[in-house]
Design an enzyme around this catalytic site. Structure first.
Site, PDB file in Angstrom:
ATOM      1  N   LYS A 144      43.593  42.547  42.508  1.00  0.00           N
ATOM      2  CA  LYS A 144      42.293  42.751  41.850  1.00  0.00           C
ATOM      3  C   LYS A 144      41.794  41.459  41.204  1.00  0.00           C
ATOM      4  O   LYS A 144      40.624  41.094  41.336  1.00  0.00           O
ATOM      5  CB  LYS A 144      42.411  43.881  40.813  1.00  0.00           C
ATOM      6  CG  LYS A 144      42.739  45.244  41.424  1.00  0.00           C
ATOM      7  CD  LYS A 144      42.714  46.354  40.394  1.00  0.00           C
ATOM      8  CE  LYS A 144      43.845  46.236  39.387  1.00  0.00           C
ATOM      9  NZ  LYS A 144      45.177  46.362  40.000  1.00  0.00           N
ATOM     10  N   THR A 145      42.679  40.774  40.488  1.00  0.00           N
ATOM     11  CA  THR A 145      42.280  39.504  39.861  1.00  0.00           C
ATOM     12  C   THR A 145      41.929  38.465  40.911  1.00  0.00           C
ATOM     13  O   THR A 145      40.952  37.714  40.767  1.00  0.00           O
ATOM     14  CB  THR A 145      43.408  38.986  38.959  1.00  0.00           C
ATOM     15  OG1 THR A 145      43.699  39.956  37.952  1.00  0.00           O
ATOM     16  CG2 THR A 145      43.012  37.674  38.293  1.00  0.00           C
ATOM     17  N   ASP A 148      39.416  42.521  32.862  1.00  0.00           N
ATOM     18  CA  ASP A 148      40.654  43.170  33.315  1.00  0.00           C
ATOM     19  C   ASP A 148      40.952  44.371  32.421  1.00  0.00           C
ATOM     20  O   ASP A 148      40.634  44.364  31.225  1.00  0.00           O
ATOM     21  CB  ASP A 148      41.798  42.163  33.259  1.00  0.00           C
ATOM     22  CG  ASP A 148      42.993  42.605  34.089  1.00  0.00           C
ATOM     23  OD1 ASP A 148      42.861  43.579  34.855  1.00  0.00           O
ATOM     24  OD2 ASP A 148      44.064  41.969  33.969  1.00  0.00           O
ATOM     25  N   THR A 202      43.682  49.870  36.427  1.00  0.00           N
ATOM     26  CA  THR A 202      44.786  50.572  37.083  1.00  0.00           C
ATOM     27  C   THR A 202      44.669  52.077  36.892  1.00  0.00           C
ATOM     28  O   THR A 202      45.438  52.831  37.481  1.00  0.00           O
ATOM     29  CB  THR A 202      46.142  50.101  36.520  1.00  0.00           C
ATOM     30  OG1 THR A 202      46.138  50.278  35.089  1.00  0.00           O
ATOM     31  CG2 THR A 202      46.373  48.632  36.837  1.00  0.00           C
ATOM     32  N   ARG A 210      52.474  40.967  44.873  1.00  0.00           N
ATOM     33  CA  ARG A 210      53.049  40.258  43.724  1.00  0.00           C
ATOM     34  C   ARG A 210      54.575  40.330  43.761  1.00  0.00           C
ATOM     35  O   ARG A 210      55.262  39.343  43.518  1.00  0.00           O
ATOM     36  CB  ARG A 210      52.526  40.856  42.423  1.00  0.00           C
ATOM     37  CG  ARG A 210      53.191  40.263  41.176  1.00  0.00           C
ATOM     38  CD  ARG A 210      52.586  40.842  39.907  1.00  0.00           C
ATOM     39  NE  ARG A 210      51.230  40.364  39.712  1.00  0.00           N
ATOM     40  CZ  ARG A 210      50.332  40.960  38.953  1.00  0.00           C
ATOM     41  NH1 ARG A 210      50.630  42.098  38.344  1.00  0.00           N
ATOM     42  NH2 ARG A 210      49.128  40.447  38.811  1.00  0.00           N
TER      43      ARG A 210
END
Length: 354
Positions: A81-82, A126, A175, A234
């Site tokens: 997302k980032t 965020d 999230t 990640r």
């Protein structure tokens, strides 16, 4: 070029116990990830549907010479997302302003950020579902009317001065999309949900990351790491760095299948991506409680962790993999849990009707 973040990422990640297969990231890991992030949409691996939809939104905005609609990105942590927020700014040729929901506790905090935005700038928030309610209400007006009301004075003498804002784009990441209030969710013109990655997509992520890190990664080793990465880029990149460490210290520097298996054995990540905590939960369920059902608090005491840790760190993956079930009476071990531990499943209990 991205600007210096207005505020650090949410503190929630720091509260998660250290584990190679947790999806959260701390400050040091975010810095390590920065070198591996794709810079353009065509470099972004996976999420084909969201990528194609976002490409249309951005290209149409560029053709019109206007800021695109506000974008909401939802999905589990670690899926990009980032990275997509940074790519949006890069594709638009705009600067990026970064902040987070928990960092904005008052409407004045958000007003200060909004009033300093330049035309076409991208504001990335965020964990947007954790915005304070007064800040949420201020954001409604700013997103829809590009206006913010600055309150001057206190008490009966206070007055609101409307301040016009240049067109900008908010990119929100969450999230837990279900926690977003409907008025805020409706102000996003595009909503994209990121799903877990398939193993072949993670292999492509790993091969690209290995090239950037300048380490030789064999295809079979990439497949092995991908299969243990829980569908999360990640985690895949984190495991890749640990395998590289093992290869440089105890191997010959090459990331082979045997090196990958040996390194992941050292770090206690098994062939299904389970770590020590995950296996402890399964063993407690199967060996101490006969497969359950057992309450969350009792289960947490049995594995020596806090209930919140078991519920938020271990359970989501175990439930998604079909290893643990959640029932009104408590947690139960599914047949796959017994098979994974190499244990014989207990015979069904007798009932009144046999």
């Amino acid at each position: 070029m991205a600007r210096v973040p207005e505020a650090p990422p949410p503190a929630g990640d720091d509260a998660v116990p250290e584990s190679l297969v947790r999806a959260g990231a701390d400050e040091l890991e975010r810095a390590a990830e920065a070198a591996l992030r794709p810079r353009r949409l065509e470099e972004f691996v996976g999420q084909r549907v969201v990528r194609d939809q976002l490409s249309l939104v951005l290209q149409a905005a560029l053709n019109r010479g206007r800021a695109p609609d506000h974008v909401l990105l939802s999905g589990p942590p670690g899926l990009g997302k980032t990275t997509l927020a940074m790519i949006i700014a890069a594709e638009l040729g705009a600067s990026l302003r970064v902040t987070s929901g928990p960092a904005i506790q008052h409407a004045g905090d958000l007003a200060a950020v909004l009033s300093s935005l330049e035309e076409g700038e991208v504001l990335f928030i965020d964990e947007i579902h954790r915005l304070a309610r007064p800040a949420e209400e201020l954001l409604y007006v700013a997103m829809e009317d590009f206006r913010v009301d600055v309150v001057v004075g206190k008490g009966a003498g206070a007055s609101a001065i409307p301040l016009s804002l240049p067109p900008f784009t908010v990119v929100g990441a969450t999230t837990r999309a279900g926690l977003l209030p409907a008025p805020l969710r409706d102000r996003f013109g595009f909503t994209g949900h990121l799903d877990f990655y398939a193993d072949d997509e993670l292999e492509r992520v790993l091969m690209r990351s290995a090239g950037l890190l300048d380490v030789p990664l064999e295809g079979r080793a990439a497949a092995e790491i991908a299969s243990r990465s829980r569908g999360t880029p990640r985690i895949a990149n984190r495991l890749l760095r640990r395998v590289r460490d093992w290869a440089e210290v105890r191997g010959d520097g090459r990331l082979t299948l045997s090196a990958a298996r040996a390194a992941l054995e050292v770090y206690e990540v098994d062939e299904r991506g389970l770590d020590r905590l995950d296996r402890s939960v399964l063993q407690a369920l199967c060996l101490r409680f006969g497969g359950g059902p057992v309450g969350l608090t009792t289960l947490a005491v049995a594995v020596g962790e806090e209930p919140e840790t078991v519920e938020t760190v271990a359970e989501p993956f175990l439930v998604r993999e079909g290893l643990v079930g959640r029932t009104p009476r408590g947690r139960v071990a599914m047949p796959a849990a017994w098979d994974h531990l190499g244990l014989e499943r207990p015979a069904p209990a007798d009932t009144l009707f046999g």
